[in-house]
Structure formats: structure tokens, C-alpha cells
Write an enzyme that holds these catalytic residues in place. Structure first.
Site, PDB file in Angstrom:
ATOM      1  CE  LYS A  30     -74.198 -17.020  60.868  1.00 34.56           C
ATOM      2  NZ  LYS A  30     -74.879 -16.999  59.555  1.00 34.56           N
ATOM      3  CB  SER A  31     -75.036 -24.162  59.685  1.00 30.73           C
ATOM      4  OG  SER A  31     -74.423 -23.250  58.818  1.00 30.73           O
ATOM      5  NE  ARG A  35     -78.873 -26.920  57.851  1.00 30.95           N
ATOM      6  CZ  ARG A  35     -78.339 -25.772  57.371  1.00 30.95           C
ATOM      7  NH1 ARG A  35     -78.043 -24.770  58.192  1.00 30.95           N
ATOM      8  NH2 ARG A  35     -78.136 -25.614  56.069  1.00 30.95           N
ATOM      9  N   GLY A 102     -79.611 -14.472  55.891  1.00 25.90           N
ATOM     10  CA  GLY A 102     -79.979 -15.159  54.654  1.00 25.90           C
ATOM     11  C   GLY A 102     -80.344 -16.610  54.907  1.00 25.90           C
ATOM     12  NE  ARG A 130     -77.232 -12.689  51.261  1.00 21.67           N
ATOM     13  CZ  ARG A 130     -76.852 -13.569  52.177  1.00 21.67           C
ATOM     14  NH1 ARG A 130     -77.056 -13.319  53.455  1.00 21.67           N
ATOM     15  NH2 ARG A 130     -76.282 -14.702  51.816  1.00 21.67           N
ATOM     16  CB  SER A 176     -76.857 -22.722  47.581  1.00 18.87           C
ATOM     17  OG  SER A 176     -77.589 -22.227  48.676  1.00 18.87           O
ATOM     18  CD  GLN A 178     -78.150 -19.497  52.799  1.00 14.42           C
ATOM     19  OE1 GLN A 178     -78.626 -18.818  51.883  1.00 14.42           O
ATOM     20  NE2 GLN A 178     -77.385 -18.962  53.738  1.00 14.42           N
ATOM     21  CG  ASP A 329     -70.035 -18.484  55.441  1.00 13.95           C
ATOM     22  OD1 ASP A 329     -70.416 -17.933  54.395  1.00 13.95           O
ATOM     23  OD2 ASP A 329     -70.790 -19.162  56.162  1.00 13.95           O
ATOM     24  CE  LYS A 356     -71.941 -17.178  50.574  1.00 15.38           C
ATOM     25  NZ  LYS A 356     -72.900 -18.245  50.864  1.00 15.38           N
TER      26      LYS A 356
HETATM   27  C1  S3P Z   1     -75.321 -21.781  55.205  1.00 14.43           C
HETATM   28  C2  S3P Z   1     -74.943 -21.971  53.900  1.00 14.43           C
HETATM   29  C3  S3P Z   1     -74.020 -21.074  53.184  1.00 14.43           C
HETATM   30  C4  S3P Z   1     -73.267 -20.137  54.135  1.00 14.43           C
HETATM   31  C5  S3P Z   1     -74.163 -19.570  55.190  1.00 14.43           C
HETATM   32  C6  S3P Z   1     -74.782 -20.679  56.017  1.00 14.43           C
HETATM   33  C7  S3P Z   1     -76.261 -22.742  55.821  1.00 14.43           C
HETATM   34  O1  S3P Z   1     -74.748 -20.293  52.262  1.00 14.43           O
HETATM   35  O2  S3P Z   1     -72.650 -19.098  53.396  1.00 14.43           O
HETATM   36  O3  S3P Z   1     -73.438 -18.704  56.048  1.00 14.43           O
HETATM   37  O4  S3P Z   1     -76.386 -22.766  57.065  1.00 14.43           O
HETATM   38  O5  S3P Z   1     -76.896 -23.502  55.072  1.00 14.43           O
HETATM   39  P1  S3P Z   1     -75.105 -20.852  50.779  1.00 14.43           P
HETATM   40  O6  S3P Z   1     -75.967 -22.019  50.923  1.00 14.43           O
HETATM   41  O7  S3P Z   1     -75.800 -19.714  50.085  1.00 14.43           O
HETATM   42  O8  S3P Z   1     -73.767 -21.155  50.157  1.00 14.43           O
END
Ligand code: S3P
Length: 449
Positions: A30-31, A35, A102, A130, A176, A178, A329, A356
Site C-alpha cells: 500500500k505504501s 507513492r 490517512g 484522526r 511518522s 507520513q 501496522d 491509526k
Molecule cells: C505509512 C506510514 C505509517 C503506517 C501507514 C502507512 C506510509 O503511518 O501506519 O499504514 O505509507 O507512510 P505513520 O507514518 O503515521 O506511522
């Protein structure tokens, strides 16, 4: 107050199953999928993405990127993206809806927060509860204004970037990826060098992928171990081809299921083994999990490997806080593995779980309570006391619009004495739409309750 359950909740029930077998083809990470869409959409020229996760979260990112001017079409198994070029995003005509995601929401705040136009961000009840302040604060330092926000940084939020963004050096107050990625994305449209200082290493896909799109990223580690990550803004990103590897966070459910259901042997090919993501695998091996890691190789700049998982007698361990970022996660499904382990498993330093898709610490603890698993919950820790015979279950778990809570407790029901029901399995479609079919293919008994 908005309700944290889908409009059409779909309950599912998992029942103690016979040995699981065969191959689990896990969907794309997913990450990396998020991107790929963002950098492909921002790049000059064409990117081709294979193995993209087609979950709801990523589909929201695709819609948002199209609204900002990128052309994104599916051609067979390949997603073809024609980007706008860096600095050339278009103002979106309508609010951008990120659903449950998120990651997409926060990364897009960084993406558009440096542009001289307004963007409105909306999402579902979970996303709207959130905290967004963690992303808004550094973006304000870069010149972004927040016009509307609810209740201290909650969606819906409207932001407007400056005429020229100010490059910053920003030390992350929370671990984080993110927030790190949002600041680096905003830095791409700022003149000069933007630096993020990361005291605790988080997933590094943004840094790696920027290099893949032709943007050099300078990374230095200081005497205290903090990483200083710098990009020079207003550079060209060049479209490229990306093969998205299998998501270790989704593989986690098949892996834990194979470990706890007696007699199982499951192959999980092509799982991403980036060390910023493999904390769960390390922990399960420490617990006595029989996980063979074979055929390590590189694919699209990431290390991947084929896993063979056999059911195992697990024992409780203490998971150090320093490992939290690399498995953030995976704690709900680790709690499920711990429920079947001999002795106590202590998970320390997990306060980030509270922000989360749900308060995952509370949601996990509530699911354990509903199913009679002994545990203790602290402000930033969880202790689970296992029963290798799985003499528990029989409860209904509130999933609270959280895909990972739903999947974790369905995995529990495959090995517990009594079935486990989740009140709403529909959030699973955000990250792992194939979950129920894939698990059924391994022999798991999951049905409508
Ligand atoms: C993610 C970062 C994580 C993770 C999320 C995906 C990302 O969150 O929990 O499912 O793709 O950068 P945080 O950056 O808030 O820890």
C-alpha cells in the site's frame, strides 16, 4: 457524533479450520502503491506501474491525482500515468475525498500544500477523527495557510499554499513516515533544500522512490543516530517503471494464520523485505515461528523474498519499543499470535497505535476481551497472556472502520476453540480486497455470520 461503522456493515465469522496449505498471492504494498501514483502523477513523462494495490485507499489516491491534472489509465495489468511535471499541478475543482486513507490524505497535504491554490480534504468518519496537525504544523512553516479545520486539525480541512514555498529543516516530533513524506513532497516545490530530521527510522519508500524518479536524496546519520534527509526543490522528476512488491503488512495475516492453525504450511512469494517493514517477521521468528526466508532478491529497488510458513508452537516474547516503527501496522495481528503463545507477550512503546484507523490499542484490547483472552492494556503498551490450546473465542469484535482489526480477529477465529465474529468486514476492501477469497483458498473457514 459520526458512527464508526459502514453504512452497510457486513459481518463475517471465522471458524476453527483444518490445516492451511498452498500459496498466498499477496497484493501490492500500500505504501509503495500510494507513492507510485503520487510521484508518477508529479513526474514529467510516463510511468508504468505493475502490481499496484487496487484497494479503496489507493483508488482514492488515483482520483485525487487525476483531479490535480495527471492522466492515469489502466492498460491490462499495468497502470499508465502521464504526470503533470513538478510544479505544474492544477487546482482541484472539488474537494478531494480520501475515504479511510490517512496515508493518501497526509501525503496529498504535503503535495498540494506548497501550491498557490486551495485544496479541501475530506474523508470517512475514521479519517475525520484522526489528527492532521502533525502534517499541518511543518507545512505552515513552509508558508501554507489553513483556512478551515475542525476541532484542532480534523477533516474537513481547506489549505492554501504560498506563492513561493519556504524550504525548511524540520525535526520530526513523532516517528511518522507520513509526516516525513509530506514535508519532502512539499519541499519538491520549494526553492532550495528541505531537510527532515528523523530521530527514529521509519519506512524509507519516499526516499528510495525519489531516487528512482531521478531526484537525488542526501541522507546523513548524525552522532545520535538521527537521519537527516534532504532534497533540493524545483527539480525535474522523470517518469519510470515500477513493480510493486507484495505488502508485508497484508502478508502478516496469512503468515500468522499459518503459524497458529495446526498442520499448516503456506508459501508467501515475493514479500517485500525492506528492513523498515520486517519487525513482525523478526518477532514471530523470536517467538519460535517456523518462517523460512528464501530466494532474497532485488525487485524495483526493494529487497523481496519467498516465505514458507509452517504451524509452530509459539512462546511469548518482549517486543522492544525500538522495533515499533518497523511493525507499526502489525501489532493487532501480533496480539492474535500472542494469544496462542505460551506465556506473556509484551508490546512496548506503541502509543502511535492510538491514532491509526481506530485507536488500535483500545480496539485490539476490546477484541481480546470480547473473546476471553487474558491481557493488560497500558497507555502505550499491551501485554497478552497466551493459551496455546486456543481455548477462547466466541465474541463479536467491533472493527470501528479499521481493516486491520477486522482481518486480525478473523485470523484468530481460524484457530480458537469458538468462532470469532467481526461486526463489519467491509473496511478490509481499503487495503486487501482479496482477503476473504485468498484465505478461503488456503482452507480458511470464513463465512457470513
Ligand atoms: C505509512 C506510514 C505509517 C503506517 C501507514 C502507512 C506510509 O503511518 O501506519 O499504514 O505509507 O507512510 P505513520 O507514518 O503515521 O506511522
Amino acid at each position: 457524533m459520526t458512527s464508526h461503522i459502514s453504512e452497510n456493515p457486513s459481518p463475517l465469522r471465522a471458524v476453527r479450520s483444518g490445516a492451511l496449505a498452498d500459496t498466498a498471492a499477496i497484493p501490492g504494498d500500500k505504501s509503495i502503491s500510494h507513492r507510485s501514483i503520487i510521484f508518477g502523477g508529479l513526474a514529467c513523462g510516463r510511468s508504468r506501474v505493475t502490481g499496484l494495490l487496487e484497494g479503496e485507499d489507493v483508488l482514492h489516491a488515483i482520483d485525487a491525482m487525476r483531479a490535480l491534472g495527471a492522466r492515469i489509465v489502466k492498460d491490462g495489468e499495468c497502470w499508465v500515468i502521464d504526470g503533470t511535471g513538478n510544479g505544474a499541478l492544477l487546482a482541484p475543482e472539488d474537494p478531494l475525498d480520501f475515504g479511510n486513507s490517512g496515508t493518501a490524505c497526509r501525503l496529498f497535504m504535503g503535495l498540494t500544500g506548497s501550491y498557490d491554490f486551495a485544496t479541501t480534504f475530506t474523508g470517512d468518519a475514521s479519517l475525520s477523527s484522526r489528527p492532521m496537525g502533525r502534517v499541518l504544523e511543518p507545512l505552515k512553516l513552509m508558508g501554507m495557510q489553513v483556512f478551515e479545520e475542525q476541532d484542532g486539525g480534523r477533516l474537513p480541512i481547506t489549505i492554501h499554499g504560498p506563492r513561493v514555498a519556504n524550504p525548511i529543516s524540520y525535526r520530526l516530533p513523532v516517528a511518522s513516515a507520513q509526516v516525513k513524506s509530506a514535508v519532502l513532497l512539499a519541499g519538491l516545490n520549494a526553492p532550495g533544500i528541505t531537510t527532515v530530521i528523523e530521530p527514529v527510522a521509519t519506512r524509507d519508500h519516499t526516499e528510495k522512490m525519489l531516487e528512482g524518479f531521478g531526484v537525488p536524496v542526501a541522507i546523513e546519520t548524525d552522532g545520535k543516530g538521527a537521519r537527516h534527509i534532504s532534497v533540493t526543490g524545483q527539480q525535474k522528476l522523470t517518469g519510470c517503471d515500477i513493480a510493486v512488491p507484495a505488502d508485508p503488512s497484508s502478508a502478516a495475516f496469512a503468515i500468522v494464520a499459518a503459524l497458529i492453525v495446526p498442520g499448516s504450511q503456506v508459501n508467501v512469494p515475493g514479500v517485500m523485505m525492506n528492513p523498515t517493514r520486517t519487525g513482525l517477521i523478526a518477532t514471530l521468528i523470536e517467538m519460535g515461528g517456523d518462517i523460512a526466508i528464501e530466494n532474497r532478491r532485488l525487485s524495483g529497488g526493494e529487497e523481496i523474498a519467498d516465505l514458507t510458513v509452517r504451524s509452530s508452537e509459539l512462546k511469548g516474547v518482549s517486543v522492544p519499543a525500538s522495533r515499533a516503527a518497523s511493525m507499526i501496522d502489525e501489532y493487532p495481528v501480533l496480539a492474535v499470535a500472542a494469544a496462542f503463545a505460551e506465556g506473556d507477550t509484551l508490546m512496548a512503546g506503541v502509543h502511535e497505535l492510538r491514532v491509526k484507523e481506530s485507536d488500535r490499542l483500545a480496539a485490539t484490547a476490546a477484541g481480546l476481551t470480547a473473546n476471553g483472552v487474558a491481557h493488560e492494556e497500558g497507555s502505550d503498551w499491551l501485554k497478552v497472556t497466551g493459551d496455546p490450546k486456543g481455548n477462547f473465542g466466541g465474541g463479536t469484535v467491533a472493527t470501528l472502520l479499521d481493516h486491520r482489526i477486522a482481518m486480525s480477529f478473523l485470523v484468530m477465529g481460524l484457530a480458537s476453540e469458538k468462532p470469532v465474529t467481526v461486526d463489519d468486514a467491509s473496511p478490509i476492501a481499503t487495503s486487501f480486497p482479496q482477503f476473504t477469497d485468498l484465505m478461503a483458498g488456503l482452507g480458511a473457514r470464513i463465512d457470513e455470520s
